[in-house]
Design a protein around this motif. Sequence first.
Motif, mmCIF file in Angstrom:
data_model
loop_
_atom_site.group_PDB
_atom_site.id
_atom_site.type_symbol
_atom_site.label_atom_id
_atom_site.label_comp_id
_atom_site.label_asym_id
_atom_site.label_seq_id
_atom_site.Cartn_x
_atom_site.Cartn_y
_atom_site.Cartn_z
ATOM 1 N N ASP A 13 0.817 -1.221 0.000
ATOM 2 C CA ASP A 13 0.000 0.000 0.000
ATOM 3 C C ASP A 13 0.846 1.265 0.000
ATOM 4 O O ASP A 13 0.309 2.374 -0.035
ATOM 5 N N GLY A 14 2.179 1.106 0.083
ATOM 6 C CA GLY A 14 3.057 2.268 0.023
ATOM 7 C C GLY A 14 3.591 2.726 1.359
ATOM 8 O O GLY A 14 4.266 3.768 1.430
ATOM 9 N N GLU A 15 3.330 1.976 2.436
ATOM 10 C CA GLU A 15 3.834 2.368 3.755
ATOM 11 C C GLU A 15 5.288 1.909 3.919
ATOM 12 O O GLU A 15 5.617 0.760 3.624
ATOM 13 N N ILE A 16 6.141 2.799 4.402
ATOM 14 C CA ILE A 16 7.525 2.422 4.677
ATOM 15 C C ILE A 16 7.588 1.570 5.937
ATOM 16 O O ILE A 16 8.349 0.600 6.010
ATOM 17 N N TYR A 17 6.801 1.929 6.909
ATOM 18 C CA TYR A 17 6.736 1.185 8.174
ATOM 19 C C TYR A 17 5.265 0.959 8.488
ATOM 20 O O TYR A 17 4.639 1.755 9.177
ATOM 21 N N PRO A 18 4.655 -0.127 7.963
ATOM 22 C CA PRO A 18 3.247 -0.404 8.262
ATOM 23 C C PRO A 18 3.051 -0.678 9.753
ATOM 24 O O PRO A 18 3.713 -1.542 10.325
ATOM 25 N N ARG A 19 2.138 0.050 10.361
ATOM 26 C CA ARG A 19 1.901 -0.092 11.798
ATOM 27 C C ARG A 19 0.528 -0.686 12.112
ATOM 28 O O ARG A 19 0.278 -1.078 13.250
ATOM 29 N N TRP A 20 -0.372 -0.725 11.148
ATOM 30 C CA TRP A 20 -1.729 -1.199 11.427
ATOM 31 C C TRP A 20 -1.974 -2.506 10.687
ATOM 32 O O TRP A 20 -1.835 -2.588 9.468
ATOM 33 N N GLU A 21 -2.334 -3.545 11.445
ATOM 34 C CA GLU A 21 -2.651 -4.853 10.873
ATOM 35 C C GLU A 21 -4.140 -4.898 10.591
ATOM 36 O O GLU A 21 -4.958 -5.120 11.482
ATOM 37 N N GLU A 22 -4.514 -4.720 9.339
ATOM 38 C CA GLU A 22 -5.918 -4.499 8.982
ATOM 39 C C GLU A 22 -6.760 -5.765 9.025
ATOM 40 O O GLU A 22 -7.948 -5.730 9.341
ATOM 41 N N ASP A 23 -6.160 -6.917 8.758
ATOM 42 C CA ASP A 23 -6.941 -8.145 8.608
ATOM 43 C C ASP A 23 -7.270 -8.840 9.918
ATOM 44 O O ASP A 23 -8.098 -9.749 9.940
ATOM 45 N N THR A 24 -6.620 -8.480 11.006
ATOM 46 C CA THR A 24 -6.793 -9.220 12.246
ATOM 47 C C THR A 24 -8.078 -8.821 12.964
ATOM 48 O O THR A 24 -8.718 -7.817 12.648
ATOM 49 N N ASN A 25 -8.455 -9.635 13.968
ATOM 50 C CA ASN A 25 -9.598 -9.334 14.836
ATOM 51 C C ASN A 25 -10.869 -9.063 14.041
ATOM 52 O O ASN A 25 -11.554 -8.073 14.243
ATOM 53 N N ARG A 26 -11.143 -9.979 13.105
ATOM 54 C CA ARG A 26 -12.359 -9.925 12.283
ATOM 55 C C ARG A 26 -12.497 -8.611 11.527
ATOM 56 O O ARG A 26 -13.598 -8.086 11.347
ATOM 57 N N GLY A 27 -11.342 -8.106 11.082
ATOM 58 C CA GLY A 27 -11.333 -6.898 10.267
ATOM 59 C C GLY A 27 -11.301 -5.610 11.051
ATOM 60 O O GLY A 27 -11.186 -4.531 10.450
ATOM 61 N N PHE A 28 -11.388 -5.672 12.376
ATOM 62 C CA PHE A 28 -11.326 -4.446 13.173
ATOM 63 C C PHE A 28 -9.878 -3.965 13.350
ATOM 64 O O PHE A 28 -9.649 -2.845 13.756
ATOM 65 N N GLY A 29 -8.913 -4.849 13.064
ATOM 66 C CA GLY A 29 -7.525 -4.433 13.030
ATOM 67 C C GLY A 29 -6.864 -4.341 14.395
ATOM 68 O O GLY A 29 -7.476 -4.571 15.440
ATOM 69 N N ALA A 30 -5.581 -3.976 14.368
ATOM 70 C CA ALA A 30 -4.795 -3.802 15.593
ATOM 71 C C ALA A 30 -3.493 -3.111 15.233
ATOM 72 O O ALA A 30 -2.962 -3.295 14.133
ATOM 73 N N PRO A 31 -2.934 -2.332 16.165
ATOM 74 C CA PRO A 31 -1.648 -1.653 15.918
ATOM 75 C C PRO A 31 -0.471 -2.592 16.184
ATOM 76 O O PRO A 31 0.443 -2.277 16.956
ATOM 77 N N THR A 32 -0.477 -3.757 15.550
ATOM 78 C CA THR A 32 0.425 -4.842 15.921
ATOM 79 C C THR A 32 1.893 -4.453 15.863
ATOM 80 O O THR A 32 2.642 -4.619 16.824
ATOM 81 N N THR A 33 2.358 -3.942 14.725
ATOM 82 C CA THR A 33 3.786 -3.697 14.574
ATOM 83 C C THR A 33 4.231 -2.374 15.199
ATOM 84 O O THR A 33 5.392 -2.000 15.056
#
Length: 610
Positions: free
Chosen positions: A82-102
């Motif tokens: 998607d063009g992020e140098i440092y992706p911080r949001w995991e969009e697919d987790t938690n039934r699509g509600f996401g998480a700031p995993t990284t």
Amino acid sequence: MLETRNEVSITDIERPRAGKSRAARWAVVMACLAVSALAAVPFFFITKVAPGTEDVAIEMPTTHDMHLHFEQMKSFYRGLSDGEIYPRWEEDTNRGFGAPTTSYYPPGIYYLTSAFFLITQDWWWGLLGTHWALMLASAAAIYIYARRVMSRAAAAVAMIAYTLLPYHIVDQYQRGALAELLGFIWMPLMMLFGEGIFTAVADWRESRPERRRLLTSPEGSRALLNAGGLAATYGAFIWSHPPTAYQFALAFGLYTVTLALARRDMRGLIATGCAMILGGALSAAYLLPAAMEQELIRHEYVSDVWPYHGSYIFVHALPYSQGHRGFFDLLDAIWIFGAVSLAIASLALLFRKPRAESYTPALKRGVLLWLVLGAFACFMTVKISEPLGRLIPKIDIGVFTWRMLSIATLATALMAGACMQAAISAWRERRIATLLPFGLLSLLIAVGGAVFSTIAVAGPMFRSSAFVPSLEHVNLATIPRTAFEDPLELPFVPKIRFENEHGTVSIDRWDSEHREFEVRLDSPDRVLVRTFNFPGWTATREGEAIPILTGEELGDIVLELPAGAHRIRLDYLTTPPRRAGNSISIISLCVLMVTLAYAFSARLRKRTAP
């Protein structure tokens, strides 16, 4: 035992046979490729093949952590796409509600898996390439370090032992600890650069009659190069796996203090400390927000499920330890193997006095330092260390005490190489009484460790069930504190819905950290976005910022909009801690580059001077 002057290096001793050096180097390269492949590749071909498929298929066994890593590395790759140098949001987790995993889990390993997926376009082949690269790099790293004080043959023994000793294999074959495997590369490199600082400073002290300042001397440029290398490798270690990076930093600190006392050199100790600080600053883009924004997530989940002081070897008071008794018995056996090997090898090497010149004072001092390193790691993994452990700030960052077995593995492998060096020395002097015990001890550690790994670590995974990706991915450790507590009870909902069903929506873009959509409302309504509200999410309507509310039931993003057509943009942006961390990392990288450029230019000027 701690001499620092007039030391003869192994390189100097071998120089008369320089005509054979090219073939010897190629032999080492081929051995490095072969032993790393032997360690990593079978993992992908030992599972039970499904009926009706080929007899040989690339798969991997089900391991402790691979379900977590597999989903996170896919999400991370999507963020990079998607063009992020440092992706911080995991969009697919938690039934699509996401998480700031990284923002909380180090992203270093996921850059590597993404690179291999980009090359192979297949996650299984990408993982095979990743594991082989990890084993190959760690084997090369310890060889380069050991080669400073050992012959090629002895350093190769250390390399083989390091690659095949059981805890290293456990991390791949049973634990699936992908990020922790990356740490095996940085430990020997940190020791390489740390000792390089002390050696450069010692050489400068020898030349002090010339009254040169350290930083303007050739030795000073070497010290700066090694300091830069130490900073870079420690920073990379933190980006890779902070739990083991912190544990190794404790052991490395004791190791460095011992080295400073042995050499009577406080300048080297100060320079090493400054390099470590710079390394920590290089990782600030990850480390600072992870520390400062820790209370925004339910971080206590980790300490509740895996209490650090319940994970000691031979105790294993973790809540689930009885259900995995075989694995914890294996850890106990690995500790015994490493501790006994360290004790016997160090006693033999330190108290026997080989006369051969190739068993140098530098190597003997190294044995003492490796003993300090390994003894500290073994001690800190047993219950008797608890009073000391409770005095060390944030020691529970390591999560498991037995992760320090990676440090013991490093020390044990180096002892195997040192024993082989003593045997080679005895061979040259035709002292069979010395050759046999040292050669046998070296082989017992290296070959015995490999046999242990084959039978007790890889063996139980043979024809085991193949890994199957999870139907859905949850991450309980990075759930926002304002979110619905149990992601497995979250409802399956559309990406965008309306509280009172007064509108329609058209989604134009739905990236991991950027979303654009158009809403048409017949009357005022609340727009509910299937994303946990978390600091950093911002919303604009036709370019103007609008407030984001947090859903009371689910903790999702809620937008209150009037009737009409609205073009909405959601972006996951930085927060003050993230901006500060980014700035510190960039500034530190500039400092590192300037330091290395100055050191390289100084060395170049010295070489071109008439």
